[in-house]
Design a protein around this motif. Structure first.
Motif, PDB file in Angstrom:
ATOM      1  N   ALA A 122      11.236  48.397  66.835  1.00 12.10           N
ATOM      2  CA  ALA A 122      11.849  49.101  67.956  1.00 12.10           C
ATOM      3  C   ALA A 122      11.804  48.244  69.217  1.00 12.10           C
ATOM      4  O   ALA A 122      12.773  48.203  69.988  1.00 12.10           O
ATOM      5  N   GLU A 123      10.692  47.554  69.449  1.00  9.27           N
ATOM      6  CA  GLU A 123      10.624  46.672  70.623  1.00  9.27           C
ATOM      7  C   GLU A 123      11.612  45.520  70.490  1.00  9.27           C
ATOM      8  O   GLU A 123      12.338  45.192  71.437  1.00  9.27           O
ATOM      9  N   LEU A 178      12.033  56.617  64.408  1.00  9.48           N
ATOM     10  CA  LEU A 178      10.993  57.643  64.298  1.00  9.48           C
ATOM     11  C   LEU A 178      11.483  58.851  63.503  1.00  9.48           C
ATOM     12  O   LEU A 178      10.762  59.378  62.637  1.00  9.48           O
ATOM     13  N   LEU A 213       5.606  53.359  59.931  1.00  9.68           N
ATOM     14  CA  LEU A 213       5.690  53.672  61.357  1.00  9.68           C
ATOM     15  C   LEU A 213       5.205  52.501  62.203  1.00  9.68           C
ATOM     16  O   LEU A 213       5.813  52.174  63.233  1.00  9.68           O
ATOM     17  N   VAL A 214       4.132  51.850  61.758  1.00 12.37           N
ATOM     18  CA  VAL A 214       3.626  50.673  62.479  1.00 12.37           C
ATOM     19  C   VAL A 214       4.697  49.587  62.539  1.00 12.37           C
ATOM     20  O   VAL A 214       4.969  49.003  63.601  1.00 12.37           O
ATOM     21  N   LEU A 249       7.584  50.546  64.931  1.00 18.85           N
ATOM     22  CA  LEU A 249       7.285  50.357  66.351  1.00 18.85           C
ATOM     23  C   LEU A 249       7.526  48.904  66.766  1.00 18.85           C
ATOM     24  O   LEU A 249       8.052  48.632  67.855  1.00 18.85           O
ATOM     25  N   CYS A 250       7.151  47.970  65.878  1.00 19.98           N
ATOM     26  CA  CYS A 250       7.394  46.549  66.160  1.00 19.98           C
ATOM     27  C   CYS A 250       8.890  46.268  66.212  1.00 19.98           C
ATOM     28  O   CYS A 250       9.375  45.582  67.129  1.00 19.98           O
ATOM     29  N   TYR A 281      -0.682  46.755  71.670  1.00 23.45           N
ATOM     30  CA  TYR A 281      -0.415  45.330  71.464  1.00 23.45           C
ATOM     31  C   TYR A 281      -1.677  44.532  71.791  1.00 23.45           C
ATOM     32  O   TYR A 281      -2.370  44.843  72.770  1.00 23.45           O
ATOM     33  N   VAL A 323       5.661  47.965  72.147  1.00 19.56           N
ATOM     34  CA  VAL A 323       4.865  48.484  71.046  1.00 19.56           C
ATOM     35  C   VAL A 323       3.470  48.838  71.563  1.00 19.56           C
ATOM     36  O   VAL A 323       2.852  48.064  72.288  1.00 19.56           O
ATOM     37  N   LEU A 366      14.839  53.590  69.007  1.00 20.30           N
ATOM     38  CA  LEU A 366      13.495  54.110  68.729  1.00 20.30           C
ATOM     39  C   LEU A 366      13.569  55.492  68.096  1.00 20.30           C
ATOM     40  O   LEU A 366      12.878  55.775  67.101  1.00 20.30           O
ATOM     41  N   THR A 398      -1.224  46.284  66.886  1.00 18.86           N
ATOM     42  CA  THR A 398      -0.190  46.890  66.038  1.00 18.86           C
ATOM     43  C   THR A 398       0.629  45.834  65.299  1.00 18.86           C
ATOM     44  O   THR A 398       0.770  45.910  64.070  1.00 18.86           O
ATOM     45  N   PHE A 425      11.215  49.282  75.540  1.00 21.15           N
ATOM     46  CA  PHE A 425      10.114  49.869  74.776  1.00 21.15           C
ATOM     47  C   PHE A 425       9.118  48.771  74.439  1.00 21.15           C
ATOM     48  O   PHE A 425       9.505  47.679  74.028  1.00 21.15           O
TER      49      PHE A 425
END
Length: 452
Positions: free
Chosen positions: A79-80, A241, A72-73, A76-77, A402, A399, A237, A405, A397
């Protein structure tokens, strides 16, 4: 000026002649691709190894939960990066913006010759191993099945995007339903009838996490379909997820079923944990069912890896004249045909390599792991670099927390790079050597461009 930049200028003036990727993938399509890539052979191979190093039921489940959190971490990176730079080249494009064409070229070269093609061959070998349990085709049965799978799935993706994505959706649905059936059977069983074993080897938690994260690998492929997802600012995103949530839930449930049906000690000593579980309950028909299920899982993962892999080759072909033949996107079927063909040819070559070594799966793991984690680390660093270098760019989006993460993500990648170098063999040296061979190719391409 590169072909990619030429395409952008032509699109601005409205030319209809240039074929480019379309936003044709829905949210369910993207989730099916990601889940299909991640849930391959790993969940049938690594749980026994994790149980051996964990030593208890609670620790086993905790490791798989932590694996989902680490994924998940990373998601998130990504996704940005994917929402800010939704390019069909994915990580190739992020690395080019952050570090320049040299690093980007080496990544695309590595993905074409080592990372993606090695993963395709690895998955195809696992498919061949289990398909041979159902119907054997002679001495080289696993290799024959592997080669046929690569050829047929590549052809399906060349026929068109719709055929490729519907094949993936069906295969992903079949594997999830099959895994849930194993979960139900395991949770209704007891460990009374399992084979006697000695004990587990608890304590090496770091090595246990290496195997857990190996089984979670593949969600990053979402970066390569970012340019083709509908409503991508939201769906990139959401697809990441949802996919990681589904994968984590399935992994927790299947390991709970293994523990319930076999017990942690039996699970730790098993060479084929799913087959042992089903054999203890259903005998030979149970083992046949598991072989069929694993064949479906690996076939789905192979198809999804073929689908996403050719996108980087396409981006490479747009930017470098040496590989310009790959930078063409066919309009009617909406596929990078030449990129798919080259990818398939290299993967078939690696099947031959694995056949010659007589250790197809192990050879491909050694061949791909160090190179994969090195560039995965660079992709995390690229987020930090681009945040500082391009603060003016709008980010749909950001993260959270920051820079902690992405720094955590980079630390995990660095640890797994170290582990992959320490625990792999000659195949790793070959993989690194193939990547290094891309350096003179890049310099030659630059020389040709200067002369031109």
């Amino acid at each position: 000026m590169t072909r990619r930049e030429n395409f952008s200028l032509i699109e601005q003036v409205g030319s209809p002649e240039i074929a480019t990727p379309k936003q044709s993938l829905t949210l369910p399509d993207a989730v099916a691709l990601i889940v299909g890539i991640v849930i391959g052979a790993g969940i049938f191979e690594t749980p026994a190894l994790v149980a051996n190093y964990a030593g208890s039921d609670v620790a086993v489940l905790l490791f798989w939960l932590v694996g989902g959190a680490v994924s998940l971490v990373g998601a998130l990176c990504y996704a940005e990066l994917a929402t800010t730079y939704p390019d069909v080249g994915g990580v190739y494009y992020y690395l080019k913006r952050a570090f320049g064409k040299g690093i980007a070229f080496l990544f695309a070269w590595a993905r074409m010759t080592v990372i993606q093609t090695g993963s395709i061959a690895l998955l195809a070998f696992v498919f061949g191993d289990y398909a041979s349990q159902i119907w054997r085709l002679g001495t080289f049965s696993p290799s024959i099945y592997a080669a046929v799978a690569i050829a047929l799935l590549t052809a399906l993706n060349i026929v068109g995007l719709q055929q490729g994505k519907w094949t993936q959706n069906l295969l992903t649905a079949a594997k999830v339903l099959g895994l849930l059936l194993v979960v139900i059977i395991g949770l209704t069983a007891t460990s009374d009838t399992t084979i006697p074993v000695e004990s587990t080897t608890s304590g090496n938690w770091g090595l246990a996490m290496v195997f857990v994260l190996l089984s979670y690998g593949g969600w990053n492929e979402a970066a390569y379909i970012a340019a083709e997802i509908q409503n991508r600012r939201r769906n990139i995103l959401r697809s990441l997820l949802l996919s990681i949530g589904i994968i984590t839930a399935i992994y927790l449930l299947i390991n709970w079923a293994y523990l319930r049906g076999l017990g942690v000690a039996n699970m730790a000593q098993s060479e084929a944990v799913a087959a042992d579980l089903m054999r203890s309950l259903w005998g030979a028909p149970g083992a046949f069912f598991v072989s069929l299920l694993i064949a479906i899982c690996t076939l789905g993962a192979t198809n999804a890896t073929i689908f996403t892999g050719a996108r980087t080759n396409y981006a490479l072909g747009q930017d470098f004249a040496l590989f310009g033949f790959m930078g063409h996107w066919r309009q009617r079927p909406s596929t990078p045909t030449y990129a798919l063909l080259l990818q398939g040819a290299i993967a078939l070559g690696l099947v031959i390599l694995g056949t010659l070594t007589r250790k197809g799966f192990e050879t491909m793991v050694d061949y791909t792991a160090p190179v994969f984690w090195f560039f995965f680390l660079l992709s995390g660093i690229s987020l930090l670099v681009l945040r500082q270098r391009e603060p003016q760019i709008q980010r749909a989006f950001r993260v959270p927390l920051y820079p902690f993460t992405p720094l955590l993500f980079c630390a995990v990648c660095a640890y797994l790079l170290y582990s992959s170098l320490v625990y792999t063999g000659v195949g790793a040296v070959l993989g690194v050597a193939v990547v290094a061979a891309g350096i003179p190719l890049f310099l030659w391409n630059q020389y040709r461009q200067r002369r031109a």
